[in-house]
Design a protein around this motif. Sequence first.
Motif, PDB file in Angstrom:
ATOM      1  N   THR A  88      12.932  24.017   9.399  1.00  0.00           N
ATOM      2  CA  THR A  88      14.131  23.351   9.491  1.00  0.00           C
ATOM      3  C   THR A  88      13.987  22.347   8.366  1.00  0.00           C
ATOM      4  OG1 THR A  88      14.459  23.889  11.802  1.00  0.00           O
ATOM      5  CG2 THR A  88      15.838  22.142  10.427  1.00  0.00           C
ATOM      6  N   PRO A  89      14.903  22.311   7.243  1.00  0.00           N
ATOM      7  CA  PRO A  89      14.770  21.461   6.348  1.00  0.00           C
ATOM      8  C   PRO A  89      14.839  20.052   6.878  1.00  0.00           C
ATOM      9  CG  PRO A  89      16.206  23.186   5.677  1.00  0.00           C
ATOM     10  CD  PRO A  89      16.033  23.331   7.366  1.00  0.00           C
ATOM     11  N   GLY A  90      13.898  19.014   6.240  1.00  0.00           N
ATOM     12  CA  GLY A  90      14.058  17.735   6.777  1.00  0.00           C
ATOM     13  C   GLY A  90      12.983  16.797   6.070  1.00  0.00           C
ATOM     14  N   GLN A  91      12.479  15.776   6.784  1.00  0.00           N
ATOM     15  CA  GLN A  91      11.620  14.696   6.062  1.00  0.00           C
ATOM     16  C   GLN A  91      10.529  14.512   7.020  1.00  0.00           C
ATOM     17  OE1 GLN A  91      15.349  13.791   6.339  1.00  0.00           O
ATOM     18  NE2 GLN A  91      15.336  14.830   4.574  1.00  0.00           N
ATOM     19  N   ILE A  92       9.332  14.253   6.351  1.00  0.00           N
ATOM     20  CA  ILE A  92       7.961  13.772   7.025  1.00  0.00           C
ATOM     21  C   ILE A  92       7.655  12.596   6.771  1.00  0.00           C
ATOM     22  CG2 ILE A  92       5.716  14.502   7.847  1.00  0.00           C
ATOM     23  CD1 ILE A  92       6.528  17.234   6.623  1.00  0.00           C
ATOM     24  N   TYR A  93       7.859  11.447   7.638  1.00  0.00           N
ATOM     25  CA  TYR A  93       7.415  10.059   7.329  1.00  0.00           C
ATOM     26  C   TYR A  93       6.025   9.904   7.941  1.00  0.00           C
ATOM     27  CZ  TYR A  93      12.018   8.567   5.510  1.00  0.00           C
ATOM     28  OH  TYR A  93      13.285   8.536   4.691  1.00  0.00           O
ATOM     29  N   GLN A  94       5.651   8.582   7.727  1.00  0.00           N
ATOM     30  CA  GLN A  94       4.257   8.192   8.499  1.00  0.00           C
ATOM     31  C   GLN A  94       3.281   8.949   8.370  1.00  0.00           C
ATOM     32  OE1 GLN A  94       6.759   7.292  12.392  1.00  0.00           O
ATOM     33  NE2 GLN A  94       5.419   5.477  12.126  1.00  0.00           N
ATOM     34  N   PRO A  95       2.747   9.147   6.942  1.00  0.00           N
ATOM     35  CA  PRO A  95       1.570  10.019   6.688  1.00  0.00           C
ATOM     36  C   PRO A  95       0.365   9.223   7.245  1.00  0.00           C
ATOM     37  CG  PRO A  95       2.263   8.752   4.914  1.00  0.00           C
ATOM     38  CD  PRO A  95       3.326   8.577   5.863  1.00  0.00           C
ATOM     39  N   LYS A  96      -0.660  10.032   7.577  1.00  0.00           N
ATOM     40  CA  LYS A  96      -1.885   9.341   7.948  1.00  0.00           C
ATOM     41  C   LYS A  96      -2.585   8.769   6.439  1.00  0.00           C
ATOM     42  CE  LYS A  96      -6.867  10.447   9.011  1.00  0.00           C
ATOM     43  NZ  LYS A  96      -7.825  11.528   9.438  1.00  0.00           N
ATOM     44  N   MET A  97      -2.686   7.327   6.607  1.00  0.00           N
ATOM     45  CA  MET A  97      -3.307   6.531   5.412  1.00  0.00           C
ATOM     46  C   MET A  97      -4.620   6.150   5.526  1.00  0.00           C
ATOM     47  SD  MET A  97      -0.209   6.204   3.710  1.00  0.00           S
ATOM     48  CE  MET A  97      -0.719   4.951   2.610  1.00  0.00           C
ATOM     49  N   GLN A  98      -5.236   6.239   4.440  1.00  0.00           N
ATOM     50  CA  GLN A  98      -7.010   5.887   4.395  1.00  0.00           C
ATOM     51  C   GLN A  98      -6.952   5.033   3.194  1.00  0.00           C
ATOM     52  OE1 GLN A  98      -9.356   6.606   6.343  1.00  0.00           O
ATOM     53  NE2 GLN A  98      -8.843   8.191   7.535  1.00  0.00           N
ATOM     54  N   THR A  99      -7.215   3.891   3.321  1.00  0.00           N
ATOM     55  CA  THR A  99      -7.452   2.725   2.188  1.00  0.00           C
ATOM     56  C   THR A  99      -9.096   2.721   1.852  1.00  0.00           C
ATOM     57  OG1 THR A  99      -5.849   1.344   3.057  1.00  0.00           O
ATOM     58  CG2 THR A  99      -7.391   0.406   1.581  1.00  0.00           C
ATOM     59  N   TYR A 100      -9.224   2.433   0.485  1.00  0.00           N
ATOM     60  CA  TYR A 100     -10.650   2.603  -0.301  1.00  0.00           C
ATOM     61  C   TYR A 100     -10.582   1.187  -1.016  1.00  0.00           C
ATOM     62  CZ  TYR A 100     -10.570   7.644   0.960  1.00  0.00           C
ATOM     63  OH  TYR A 100     -10.586   8.821   1.678  1.00  0.00           O
ATOM     64  N   LEU A 101     -11.635   0.588  -0.932  1.00  0.00           N
ATOM     65  CA  LEU A 101     -11.933  -0.592  -1.542  1.00  0.00           C
ATOM     66  C   LEU A 101     -12.886  -0.268  -2.618  1.00  0.00           C
ATOM     67  CD1 LEU A 101     -11.999  -3.575  -2.447  1.00  0.00           C
ATOM     68  CD2 LEU A 101     -13.912  -3.838  -0.326  1.00  0.00           C
ATOM     69  N   LEU A 102     -12.494   0.038  -3.914  1.00  0.00           N
ATOM     70  CA  LEU A 102     -13.373   0.701  -4.981  1.00  0.00           C
ATOM     71  C   LEU A 102     -14.551  -0.422  -5.327  1.00  0.00           C
ATOM     72  CD1 LEU A 102     -10.644   2.080  -7.038  1.00  0.00           C
ATOM     73  CD2 LEU A 102     -12.194   3.257  -5.341  1.00  0.00           C
ATOM     74  N   PRO A 103     -15.699  -0.177  -5.725  1.00  0.00           N
ATOM     75  CA  PRO A 103     -16.041   1.435  -5.712  1.00  0.00           C
ATOM     76  C   PRO A 103     -16.853   2.107  -4.515  1.00  0.00           C
ATOM     77  CG  PRO A 103     -17.997  -0.121  -6.394  1.00  0.00           C
ATOM     78  CD  PRO A 103     -16.626  -0.816  -6.017  1.00  0.00           C
TER      79      PRO A 103
ATOM     80  N   SER B 206     -16.941   4.048  -1.274  1.00  0.00           N
ATOM     81  CA  SER B 206     -15.953   5.406  -0.852  1.00  0.00           C
ATOM     82  C   SER B 206     -15.801   5.286   0.846  1.00  0.00           C
ATOM     83  CB  SER B 206     -16.899   6.620  -1.437  1.00  0.00           C
ATOM     84  OG  SER B 206     -18.383   6.429  -0.700  1.00  0.00           O
ATOM     85  N   ASP B 207     -16.042   4.416   1.497  1.00  0.00           N
ATOM     86  CA  ASP B 207     -15.830   4.524   2.819  1.00  0.00           C
ATOM     87  C   ASP B 207     -14.214   4.234   3.152  1.00  0.00           C
ATOM     88  OD1 ASP B 207     -18.499   4.853   3.409  1.00  0.00           O
ATOM     89  OD2 ASP B 207     -18.971   2.925   3.613  1.00  0.00           O
ATOM     90  N   PRO B 208     -13.573   5.019   3.853  1.00  0.00           N
ATOM     91  CA  PRO B 208     -12.272   4.915   4.097  1.00  0.00           C
ATOM     92  C   PRO B 208     -11.912   4.046   5.176  1.00  0.00           C
ATOM     93  CG  PRO B 208     -12.754   6.902   4.557  1.00  0.00           C
ATOM     94  CD  PRO B 208     -13.983   6.401   4.197  1.00  0.00           C
ATOM     95  N   ILE B 209     -10.915   3.272   5.172  1.00  0.00           N
ATOM     96  CA  ILE B 209     -10.068   2.477   6.142  1.00  0.00           C
ATOM     97  C   ILE B 209      -9.015   3.046   6.675  1.00  0.00           C
ATOM     98  CG2 ILE B 209      -9.770   0.101   7.324  1.00  0.00           C
ATOM     99  CD1 ILE B 209     -11.623  -1.022   5.016  1.00  0.00           C
ATOM    100  N   SER B 210      -8.763   3.401   8.051  1.00  0.00           N
ATOM    101  CA  SER B 210      -7.564   3.802   8.329  1.00  0.00           C
ATOM    102  C   SER B 210      -6.554   2.698   8.534  1.00  0.00           C
ATOM    103  CB  SER B 210      -7.784   4.650   9.609  1.00  0.00           C
ATOM    104  OG  SER B 210      -8.365   5.738   9.367  1.00  0.00           O
ATOM    105  N   THR B 211      -5.473   2.698   7.950  1.00  0.00           N
ATOM    106  CA  THR B 211      -4.262   1.683   7.872  1.00  0.00           C
ATOM    107  C   THR B 211      -2.913   2.462   7.980  1.00  0.00           C
ATOM    108  OG1 THR B 211      -4.357   1.435   5.428  1.00  0.00           O
ATOM    109  CG2 THR B 211      -5.620  -0.062   6.651  1.00  0.00           C
ATOM    110  N   PRO B 212      -1.953   1.841   8.809  1.00  0.00           N
ATOM    111  CA  PRO B 212      -0.559   2.522   8.895  1.00  0.00           C
ATOM    112  C   PRO B 212       0.155   2.439   7.792  1.00  0.00           C
ATOM    113  CG  PRO B 212      -0.801   0.669  10.395  1.00  0.00           C
ATOM    114  CD  PRO B 212      -2.124   0.764   9.787  1.00  0.00           C
ATOM    115  N   ASN B 213      -0.097   1.371   7.066  1.00  0.00           N
ATOM    116  CA  ASN B 213       0.782   1.047   5.941  1.00  0.00           C
ATOM    117  C   ASN B 213       0.527   1.407   4.382  1.00  0.00           C
ATOM    118  OD1 ASN B 213       2.366  -0.206   8.052  1.00  0.00           O
ATOM    119  ND2 ASN B 213       1.113  -2.156   7.990  1.00  0.00           N
ATOM    120  N   LEU B 214       1.638   1.242   3.503  1.00  0.00           N
ATOM    121  CA  LEU B 214       1.381   1.235   2.274  1.00  0.00           C
ATOM    122  C   LEU B 214       0.903  -0.254   1.668  1.00  0.00           C
ATOM    123  CD1 LEU B 214       3.982   2.581  -0.600  1.00  0.00           C
ATOM    124  CD2 LEU B 214       2.071   0.774  -0.863  1.00  0.00           C
TER     125      LEU B 214
END
Length: 216
Positions: A77-92, A94-102
């Motif tokens: 059914t056509p629609g929108q998908i919000y709230q993706p799974k977010m992973q933040t990377y502090l370069l350089p 490569s270990d990601p940190i899970s965060t809910p926000n942009l």
Amino acid sequence: MHFHKITLGTTLAALLSLTTALPTTSYSSPLTTRDNGECPSGKAYYVCNEPKFRGCCSIDPCGREGSCPDDKPSTCTPGQIYQPKMQTYLLPSSDPISTPNLNISKSATAEWDQTMTFSGPKDAKTCTLMWGVPAERNFKAGQNALVRVWQGDKAEGESVGAADFTNWPGVEGPHTHTVGTVQCGEEMVFRARLDKDSEVFLEQGAETGWYIDYKC
């Protein structure tokens, strides 16, 4: 009284003629398949005894439970998908940190990139990556807050588009913005990175932040 001489060759010829005239029937296979020109590209015509099926199908439906899967109605059914799974990377690193926000930033001493992962419907045909905010939101952005987005978990190749967050926190009311058309999938992963030194923070929710708009 007259007698006709019948030779062996004449008898065999008659038998062969009779055999050729009889219809042929094959019982060796429970299905036949043919491309009769009436099926669309990518499909062939099948006749199955088990399950009972006659028609066009993209796969061999004979012997399958539920017959041809093409006949199943779409659950999309056509629609929108919000709230993706977010992973933040502090370069350089490569270990990601899970965060809910942009929440991304870039400076001379540190850089925060993010990946976002959406779970999409199986039958989605057209997908567009977007971002939007309602009237009430927790949102800030620095100058030159242009964020480029790539499909996949790495910032490489040609980006699918960009989101310029500069000055938008000060714009009142709800608004939405298009980033770019992307390849649909049951899992869609994107990498977001600031173009220049700046920062963006947007608290994401059911009507806020990155989202996928999809058609079926």
